[in-house]
Design a protein around this motif. Sequence first.
Motif, mmCIF file in Angstrom:
data_model
loop_
_atom_site.group_PDB
_atom_site.id
_atom_site.type_symbol
_atom_site.label_atom_id
_atom_site.label_comp_id
_atom_site.label_asym_id
_atom_site.label_seq_id
_atom_site.Cartn_x
_atom_site.Cartn_y
_atom_site.Cartn_z
ATOM 1 N N GLU A 623 0.851 -1.186 0.000
ATOM 2 C CA GLU A 623 0.000 0.000 0.000
ATOM 3 C C GLU A 623 0.882 1.229 0.000
ATOM 4 O OE1 GLU A 623 -3.579 2.065 2.669
ATOM 5 O OE2 GLU A 623 -2.656 0.181 3.294
ATOM 6 N N GLY A 624 0.552 2.223 -0.818
ATOM 7 C CA GLY A 624 1.344 3.437 -0.880
ATOM 8 C C GLY A 624 0.509 4.663 -1.162
ATOM 9 N N GLU A 625 0.971 5.793 -0.662
ATOM 10 C CA GLU A 625 0.349 7.093 -0.944
ATOM 11 C C GLU A 625 1.447 8.046 -1.383
ATOM 12 O OE1 GLU A 625 -2.275 10.688 1.124
ATOM 13 O OE2 GLU A 625 -1.801 8.881 2.264
ATOM 14 N N PHE A 626 1.224 8.726 -2.501
ATOM 15 C CA PHE A 626 2.217 9.624 -3.073
ATOM 16 C C PHE A 626 1.553 10.988 -3.288
ATOM 17 C CE2 PHE A 626 2.650 5.291 -4.516
ATOM 18 C CZ PHE A 626 3.953 4.970 -4.158
ATOM 19 N N THR A 627 2.239 12.045 -2.857
ATOM 20 C CA THR A 627 1.661 13.384 -2.928
ATOM 21 C C THR A 627 2.670 14.354 -3.534
ATOM 22 O OG1 THR A 627 0.354 12.955 -0.927
ATOM 23 C CG2 THR A 627 0.582 15.242 -1.627
ATOM 24 N N SER A 637 -2.355 13.651 -5.628
ATOM 25 C CA SER A 637 -2.048 12.496 -4.779
ATOM 26 C C SER A 637 -2.521 11.219 -5.454
ATOM 27 C CB SER A 637 -2.693 12.635 -3.394
ATOM 28 O OG SER A 637 -4.101 12.598 -3.479
ATOM 29 N N LEU A 638 -1.886 10.127 -5.070
ATOM 30 C CA LEU A 638 -2.235 8.815 -5.610
ATOM 31 C C LEU A 638 -2.128 7.789 -4.489
ATOM 32 C CD1 LEU A 638 -2.819 6.859 -7.985
ATOM 33 C CD2 LEU A 638 -0.332 6.689 -8.291
ATOM 34 N N ASN A 639 -3.221 7.064 -4.259
ATOM 35 C CA ASN A 639 -3.236 5.945 -3.318
ATOM 36 C C ASN A 639 -3.337 4.645 -4.102
ATOM 37 O OD1 ASN A 639 -4.214 8.259 -1.528
ATOM 38 N ND2 ASN A 639 -3.959 6.620 -0.046
ATOM 39 N N VAL A 640 -2.468 3.694 -3.774
ATOM 40 C CA VAL A 640 -2.483 2.391 -4.430
ATOM 41 C C VAL A 640 -2.451 1.317 -3.356
ATOM 42 C CG1 VAL A 640 -1.319 0.830 -6.024
ATOM 43 C CG2 VAL A 640 -1.272 3.292 -6.452
ATOM 44 N N ASN A 641 -3.369 0.349 -3.451
ATOM 45 C CA ASN A 641 -3.423 -0.768 -2.511
ATOM 46 C C ASN A 641 -3.543 -2.050 -3.323
ATOM 47 O OD1 ASN A 641 -3.890 -2.579 -0.471
ATOM 48 N ND2 ASN A 641 -5.399 -1.339 0.585
ATOM 49 N N LYS A 644 -2.389 -9.610 -3.085
ATOM 50 C CA LYS A 644 -2.333 -10.862 -3.849
ATOM 51 C C LYS A 644 -2.635 -12.001 -2.883
ATOM 52 C CE LYS A 644 0.529 -13.733 -6.874
ATOM 53 N NZ LYS A 644 -0.490 -13.741 -7.947
ATOM 54 N N ILE A 645 -3.800 -12.619 -3.064
ATOM 55 C CA ILE A 645 -4.240 -13.704 -2.190
ATOM 56 C C ILE A 645 -4.161 -15.008 -2.980
ATOM 57 C CG2 ILE A 645 -6.164 -14.618 -0.846
ATOM 58 C CD1 ILE A 645 -7.085 -11.755 -0.433
ATOM 59 N N SER A 646 -3.391 -15.940 -2.452
ATOM 60 C CA SER A 646 -3.217 -17.243 -3.108
ATOM 61 C C SER A 646 -3.731 -18.328 -2.180
ATOM 62 C CB SER A 646 -1.743 -17.492 -3.444
ATOM 63 O OG SER A 646 -1.238 -16.485 -4.302
ATOM 64 N N LEU A 647 -4.829 -18.970 -2.571
ATOM 65 C CA LEU A 647 -5.419 -20.058 -1.804
ATOM 66 C C LEU A 647 -5.365 -21.333 -2.639
ATOM 67 C CD1 LEU A 647 -8.603 -18.280 -0.358
ATOM 68 C CD2 LEU A 647 -6.326 -18.430 0.667
ATOM 69 N N PRO A 648 -5.238 -22.496 -2.005
ATOM 70 C CA PRO A 648 -5.170 -23.748 -2.767
ATOM 71 C C PRO A 648 -6.517 -24.058 -3.424
ATOM 72 C CG PRO A 648 -5.315 -24.215 -0.419
ATOM 73 C CD PRO A 648 -5.135 -22.734 -0.537
ATOM 74 N N ASP A 649 -6.468 -24.758 -4.543
ATOM 75 C CA ASP A 649 -7.691 -25.203 -5.211
ATOM 76 C C ASP A 649 -8.501 -26.090 -4.276
ATOM 77 O OD1 ASP A 649 -7.070 -23.856 -7.521
ATOM 78 O OD2 ASP A 649 -5.995 -25.567 -8.402
ATOM 79 N N PRO A 650 -9.821 -25.975 -4.276
ATOM 80 C CA PRO A 650 -10.666 -25.257 -5.252
ATOM 81 C C PRO A 650 -11.062 -23.856 -4.808
ATOM 82 C CG PRO A 650 -12.046 -26.654 -3.930
ATOM 83 C CD PRO A 650 -10.639 -26.842 -3.404
ATOM 84 N N PHE A 651 -10.360 -23.306 -3.813
ATOM 85 C CA PHE A 651 -10.739 -22.001 -3.271
ATOM 86 C C PHE A 651 -10.169 -20.887 -4.148
ATOM 87 C CE2 PHE A 651 -10.122 -25.021 0.293
ATOM 88 C CZ PHE A 651 -11.467 -25.210 0.604
ATOM 89 N N PRO A 652 -10.809 -19.712 -4.148
ATOM 90 C CA PRO A 652 -10.417 -18.663 -5.091
ATOM 91 C C PRO A 652 -9.134 -17.941 -4.673
ATOM 92 C CG PRO A 652 -12.158 -17.874 -3.673
ATOM 93 C CD PRO A 652 -11.980 -19.322 -3.331
ATOM 94 N N SER A 653 -8.303 -17.639 -5.641
ATOM 95 C CA SER A 653 -7.196 -16.711 -5.475
ATOM 96 C C SER A 653 -7.574 -15.410 -6.169
ATOM 97 C CB SER A 653 -5.910 -17.284 -6.068
ATOM 98 O OG SER A 653 -5.522 -18.464 -5.372
ATOM 99 N N ALA A 654 -6.885 -14.331 -5.809
ATOM 100 C CA ALA A 654 -7.290 -13.044 -6.386
ATOM 101 C C ALA A 654 -6.148 -12.048 -6.327
ATOM 102 C CB ALA A 654 -8.505 -12.482 -5.640
ATOM 103 N N ASP A 655 -6.132 -11.155 -7.304
ATOM 104 C CA ASP A 655 -5.282 -9.963 -7.298
ATOM 105 C C ASP A 655 -6.220 -8.770 -7.145
ATOM 106 O OD1 ASP A 655 -2.454 -10.906 -7.996
ATOM 107 O OD2 ASP A 655 -3.662 -11.889 -9.539
ATOM 108 N N LEU A 656 -6.222 -8.195 -5.954
ATOM 109 C CA LEU A 656 -7.160 -7.121 -5.642
ATOM 110 C C LEU A 656 -6.441 -5.775 -5.717
ATOM 111 C CD1 LEU A 656 -9.010 -8.745 -2.605
ATOM 112 C CD2 LEU A 656 -9.647 -8.804 -5.027
ATOM 113 N N TRP A 657 -6.998 -4.886 -6.527
ATOM 114 C CA TRP A 657 -6.419 -3.557 -6.712
ATOM 115 C C TRP A 657 -7.399 -2.491 -6.240
ATOM 116 C CZ3 TRP A 657 -1.526 -2.420 -8.237
ATOM 117 C CH2 TRP A 657 -0.779 -3.430 -8.845
ATOM 118 N N LEU A 658 -6.832 -1.517 -5.554
ATOM 119 C CA LEU A 658 -7.568 -0.302 -5.201
ATOM 120 C C LEU A 658 -6.662 0.869 -5.568
ATOM 121 C CD1 LEU A 658 -9.837 1.328 -3.880
ATOM 122 C CD2 LEU A 658 -8.756 0.915 -1.664
#
Length: 732
Positions: A623-627, A637-641, A644-658
């Motif tokens: 997570e970062g904030e730049f001003t 300003s820019l906020n970036v969050n 990266k969630i990695s779970l074993p199959d069959p559970f979901p993995s995800a790359d979450l961006w904000l």
Amino acid sequence: MTKILSTLVLLLLFTTVHAQGVDKSFTVKHSSDKIVPDGILDEPIWEMAESAGDFQQYFPADDVLAEYQTDIRMVTDETTLYVGIKVYSPGKDYVIPSLERDFRAGGNDNISILFDTFNDGTNAFLFGINPYGVRREALISGGGGNNSGFTTSWDVKWKGDSKIYDGYYTAEMAIPLTSFKFAEGETKWRFQSYRFDVQINENSVWYPVPQNQSIFSLAFMGDMVFEKSLGKSRTPLTIIPYANLLSDRDFSSDQGETALKVGGDAKIAIGNGMNLDITVNPDFSNVEVDNIFTNLTRFEVSLPERRQFFVDNNDLFGDFGGGRDANPFFSRRIGIATDSAGNSVENDIIGGIRLSGKINDGLRLGLLNIQTGEDLDREIVSNNNMMLALQQKVFSRSNIGFFFINRETFGDDDFSLPEDRYNRVVGIDYNLSSKDDVWQGKFYGHKSFQPGDKVGNYSLGANLGRNTRFWSVFGDVVLVDEDFTSDLGFIRRKDIFKSALSVNRLFWPASGPINNHGIQLFSVVTWRPTLDFQRTDHDINLSYDFEMKNLSQFGLGYSNSFVFLNNPFDPTSTEGAIKLPGNQNYNFNTVNFSYRSNRANVFAYEGNSSIGSFFNGSRFSAEGEFTLRIQPKVRLSLNVNYDKISLPDPFPSADLWLVSPRVGITFSKSVFWSTLIQYSNQRDNLGINSRLQWRFAPLSDLFIVYNDNYAVNLFEPKFRSINLKLTYWLNI
């Protein structure tokens, strides 16, 4: 449980408090001379006025005089408090990020003055100004021990300006006495002032404050003595009408409308210490949009109140119970309802009243009553929302509070269930705050009532903390019954017994670039009483943090987390995904690093990153904030969050961006434009909020607010609106 609560209550009631041992005061002269607050101290009365005296350094040290001093003088006439300020500085290279009112004080040059008009060490009025004459005002509640009691949403009429010279700048303020609340015949107020000088990274205060305490703590104040006692406050009747031309379209239902909405507020003073606020058909379209967030927990997250009607004396209503776990009144619940599809939607507020303030030196009263409207199409009932609060001061800065909350349904609609007819909560809190702010604590007991459900339903809690220069220790216990319900509150979860402990050891090097560094151990453990006190969660955090003399900060940390999932849960919120199984234990560990540069830099940045296990998989977060400051007109300003969630199959993995870029432009001290873009693939939303504000008269504004929302997966429009809103502040 009973023994723990009893022990903490005894500690709260019988803790020995010590005097501060500092006596500092000055006299506020009375004069019939009129002063024009143009920032130039050329009126003869300023030579006759008494200086408040020297400023003490707060940072980087707190035991020496400020390197660059500040001179404050005050005079009054029958209607106005005048403040003259001379602020010495090493040069003219002032940091002024914006010309917009109600600026954030940290990371730029400015000075603030605080007035505790009832001399109770609990509440205060704050006024601030910077070298360019930009003003701000705020309310401080709860003794000023932390940022939760600092409210910049408060507005009041006053005048002020500044003038820059070689080696110093001057400022003048003209604050109507009607802007304050105080006892008739008062002869003194408690006073404090603090100043930020970012050219040499020095923070200073008029009354000495230890660095381990908040710079605006109301425990550390001197006296301003009036040469002539204050008379009766003659606050005028204030009428604030508005007109809002709104055009919107909901693309999911392919419906839209264009409408003119009118309404307004009124402010009526009752005596010297009470305010009566009245609102009719309120509109909050100009309120700054909330920042969105990535939520990887099972629980709701609270957001701060920004609506002006609910701000004044908000601590009287909102500071009961535990703010994180069991807050019985959370004003943002009003105006939000659940529709027939189970969605949280906005609900019209028809009108309401709010009476709040001081009855006498020791007793405060708060009464709120708001009526929300009925929406038959969405199966939303009309509700009356009421809260009564009383707070009595005890000892030097402590108080005992009592409240009664009632949410009751109006009408007899088929979709109104009998068990939802009303919700009532009653409770009592004891808030400890020692004279020197070393001891802080709270003990509370609340009970709720619903139709056919009157047994049990308790929320109990106690906490106690001691904060000194080298050690800070805090303990907290909370019990929330499984049937405790507060429809107007913020209750993260029920059926819990929670225990928290924090121990922090600080070190203060005598020399070198480090101002202080310290180690902290913080643990939280939660049990479920109805499951034979089975442990369901724990978090154990160990961190080491450094604060540098150049105002940068960095730290390292390690945490161990345990979760017993009662029900299946998907932390990624992926639609249609297989959830992690319930009735199972999960244990995971994380390491993290954080850094923040000096916020006064032209380009400032901060960030944190963590890596480790997560439930039955792994997680990496950054997570970062730049001003970037192009003073005083532009702030980018820019906020970036990223998660990266990695779970074993069959559970979901995800790359979450904000991703949230923001542009703020202040064309002048009266014309401001800001645009916030928020992209979140977890929420499947790209939101744009653009707001142009013209303050054409004191506290009177013309707003143009544009909102646009898109689904990001298919990139199609969801909702769009534009508002043209006019408000006018009229004193009668």
